[in-house]
Design a protein around this motif. Structure first.
Motif, PDB file in Angstrom:
ATOM      1  N   PHE A 190       0.897  -1.169   0.000  1.00  0.00           N
ATOM      2  CA  PHE A 190       0.000   0.000   0.000  1.00  0.00           C
ATOM      3  C   PHE A 190       0.928   1.209   0.000  1.00  0.00           C
ATOM      4  N   THR A 191       0.644   2.165  -0.901  1.00  0.00           N
ATOM      5  CA  THR A 191       1.557   3.308  -1.045  1.00  0.00           C
ATOM      6  C   THR A 191       0.888   4.608  -0.623  1.00  0.00           C
ATOM      7  N   ILE A 192       1.556   5.320   0.262  1.00  0.00           N
ATOM      8  CA  ILE A 192       1.087   6.632   0.714  1.00  0.00           C
ATOM      9  C   ILE A 192       2.122   7.662   0.273  1.00  0.00           C
ATOM     10  N   ILE A 193       1.656   8.786  -0.255  1.00  0.00           N
ATOM     11  CA  ILE A 193       2.589   9.897  -0.514  1.00  0.00           C
ATOM     12  C   ILE A 193       2.138  11.094   0.321  1.00  0.00           C
ATOM     13  N   GLU A 194       3.097  11.647   1.064  1.00  0.00           N
ATOM     14  CA  GLU A 194       2.819  12.784   1.945  1.00  0.00           C
ATOM     15  C   GLU A 194       3.626  13.996   1.484  1.00  0.00           C
ATOM     16  N   THR A 195       2.997  15.154   1.491  1.00  0.00           N
ATOM     17  CA  THR A 195       3.744  16.388   1.223  1.00  0.00           C
ATOM     18  C   THR A 195       4.030  17.048   2.573  1.00  0.00           C
ATOM     19  N   GLY A 196       5.292  17.004   2.990  1.00  0.00           N
ATOM     20  CA  GLY A 196       5.695  17.602   4.270  1.00  0.00           C
ATOM     21  C   GLY A 196       5.831  16.563   5.371  1.00  0.00           C
ATOM     22  N   PHE A 197       7.055  16.016   5.546  1.00  0.00           N
ATOM     23  CA  PHE A 197       7.268  14.979   6.579  1.00  0.00           C
ATOM     24  C   PHE A 197       7.288  15.581   7.971  1.00  0.00           C
ATOM     25  N   VAL A 221       0.191   6.563  11.211  1.00  0.00           N
ATOM     26  CA  VAL A 221      -0.202   5.630  10.143  1.00  0.00           C
ATOM     27  C   VAL A 221       0.478   4.273  10.354  1.00  0.00           C
ATOM     28  N   THR A 222       1.762   4.293  10.694  1.00  0.00           N
ATOM     29  CA  THR A 222       2.474   3.008  10.825  1.00  0.00           C
ATOM     30  C   THR A 222       1.924   2.179  11.990  1.00  0.00           C
ATOM     31  N   ALA A 223       1.444   2.854  13.042  1.00  0.00           N
ATOM     32  CA  ALA A 223       0.865   2.100  14.174  1.00  0.00           C
ATOM     33  C   ALA A 223      -0.368   1.329  13.701  1.00  0.00           C
ATOM     34  N   HIS A 224      -1.215   1.982  12.892  1.00  0.00           N
ATOM     35  CA  HIS A 224      -2.400   1.280  12.365  1.00  0.00           C
ATOM     36  C   HIS A 224      -1.980   0.176  11.394  1.00  0.00           C
ATOM     37  N   TRP A 225      -0.973   0.477  10.601  1.00  0.00           N
ATOM     38  CA  TRP A 225      -0.501  -0.532   9.638  1.00  0.00           C
ATOM     39  C   TRP A 225      -0.066  -1.805  10.371  1.00  0.00           C
ATOM     40  N   LEU A 226       0.754  -1.636  11.387  1.00  0.00           N
ATOM     41  CA  LEU A 226       1.281  -2.812  12.091  1.00  0.00           C
ATOM     42  C   LEU A 226       0.173  -3.579  12.810  1.00  0.00           C
ATOM     43  N   ALA A 227      -0.864  -2.848  13.244  1.00  0.00           N
ATOM     44  CA  ALA A 227      -1.954  -3.514  13.969  1.00  0.00           C
ATOM     45  C   ALA A 227      -2.951  -4.191  13.026  1.00  0.00           C
ATOM     46  N   LEU A 228      -3.131  -3.634  11.818  1.00  0.00           N
ATOM     47  CA  LEU A 228      -4.270  -4.062  10.999  1.00  0.00           C
ATOM     48  C   LEU A 228      -3.922  -4.752   9.689  1.00  0.00           C
ATOM     49  N   ALA A 229      -2.800  -4.409   9.076  1.00  0.00           N
ATOM     50  CA  ALA A 229      -2.518  -4.928   7.724  1.00  0.00           C
ATOM     51  C   ALA A 229      -1.972  -6.357   7.803  1.00  0.00           C
ATOM     52  N   PRO A 230      -2.162  -7.126   6.724  1.00  0.00           N
ATOM     53  CA  PRO A 230      -1.591  -8.483   6.708  1.00  0.00           C
ATOM     54  C   PRO A 230      -0.068  -8.419   6.930  1.00  0.00           C
ATOM     55  N   VAL A 231       0.457  -9.371   7.676  1.00  0.00           N
ATOM     56  CA  VAL A 231       1.877  -9.330   8.058  1.00  0.00           C
ATOM     57  C   VAL A 231       2.793  -9.374   6.839  1.00  0.00           C
ATOM     58  N   ILE A 232       2.350 -10.022   5.773  1.00  0.00           N
ATOM     59  CA  ILE A 232       3.230 -10.130   4.592  1.00  0.00           C
ATOM     60  C   ILE A 232       3.228  -8.853   3.742  1.00  0.00           C
ATOM     61  N   ALA A 233       2.295  -7.947   3.991  1.00  0.00           N
ATOM     62  CA  ALA A 233       2.194  -6.741   3.148  1.00  0.00           C
ATOM     63  C   ALA A 233       3.181  -5.673   3.602  1.00  0.00           C
ATOM     64  N   LYS A 234       3.583  -4.825   2.656  1.00  0.00           N
ATOM     65  CA  LYS A 234       4.534  -3.745   2.971  1.00  0.00           C
ATOM     66  C   LYS A 234       3.862  -2.389   2.777  1.00  0.00           C
TER      67      LYS A 234
END
Ligand SMILES: C[S@@+](CC[C@H](N)C(=O)[O-])C[C@H]1O[C@@H](n2cnc3c(N)ncnc32)[C@H](O)[C@@H]1O
Length: 238
Positions: free
Chosen positions: A54-61, A70-83
């Protein structure tokens, strides 16, 4: 490379250069959840993800608040094999000491932030790659002006986070060139969300093919925008 000039006021990072706050440490996280995560439907999309990435592009880090939330939700919810491929553009990266301060205020994200901090000191102009959380998160941090960095990106976004300070204070982050590149890097059903409801942003995004909706804004902001990239120009999005 020029680092940002940050002044800390009541535990809030404040940009001396842009005369604006990065985020409020009282409610900055709630604003991120409301504006960027909810209005891109990220939690639902992570949970039901069928692709391997899944690709996210952000303007302004900035200080990385959106990234960490976002990464906290990713680690909790996305399939483990997905990046998660998180691409962000930043002209004035925060100094390591400021990043450490910001991350110290957000201890719930220490798993990813400690890894980021340990790799952050070698930052250079252009593309900086970070592999985090055993490879489940790939952060591509493009250091430089959006006008020179965005044209170098070729990954299609699933979602955009538009977070480049207020358009009135920083018009470069909301230019017609930026919107055209957003169209180039979007596909049908790519979403965007932003805290601003400025007419220039709404019209600019509509002109390149996004369907744009207004919503109640967060906190003191009256309105915000989110939307979806459509097939308005037939064949632009693949
Ligand atoms: C509101 S802050 C971003 C906050 C960040 N998303 C977070 O979660 O912490 C806006 C950022 O846009 C960056 N910026 C401003 N003008 C820019 C430009 N022309 N090109 C790239 N980045 C820019 C600023 O340096 C600042 O870090």
């Amino acid at each position: 490379m020029q680092f940002s000039n940050i002044k800390w006021i009541n535990n809030q990072p404040y940009s001396i250069d842009f005369n604006d706050i990065y985020f409020s440490t009282d409610d900055g996280l709630l604003e991120t959840e409301y504006v960027f995560i909810e209005h891109n439907q990220l939690k639902q999309r992570f949970t039901s993800l069928k692709n391997t990435h899944f690709t996210i592009i952000e303007t302004g880090f900035g200080a990385g608040l959106n990234f960490l939330a976002v990464t906290a939700h990713w680690l909790a919810l996305a399939p483990v094999i997905a990046k998660l491929h998180y691409i962000s553009i930043e002209k004035y990266p925060v100094k390591l000491a400021d990043l450490q301060c910001a991350m110290h205020l957000l201890p719930q994200f220490s798993l990813v932030s400690s890894e980021l901090i340990s790799q952050y000191s070698n930052l250079k102009l252009g593309l900086n790659r970070f592999s985090l959380a055993a490879g489940r998160i790939l952060l591509n941090l493009w250091v430089g002006d959006i006008a020179t960095q965005l044209p170098q990106i070729n990954d299609k976004a699933d979602a955009w986070l538009l977070d480049g300070f207020a358009p009135a204070k920083n018009p470069e982050m909301w230019s017609t060139e930026v919107f055209s590149h957003m169209a180039r890097l979007s596909k049908i059903n790519t979403t965007f969300a932003t805290f601003t409801s400025a007419g220039k942003v709404r019209r600019g995004l509509q002109a390149v093919g996004f369907e744009v909706k207004k919503h109640a804004g967060f906190g003191k902001k009256r309105e915000m925008l989110s939307g979806v990239f459509g097939d308005v120009f037939g064949g632009l999005a693949k």
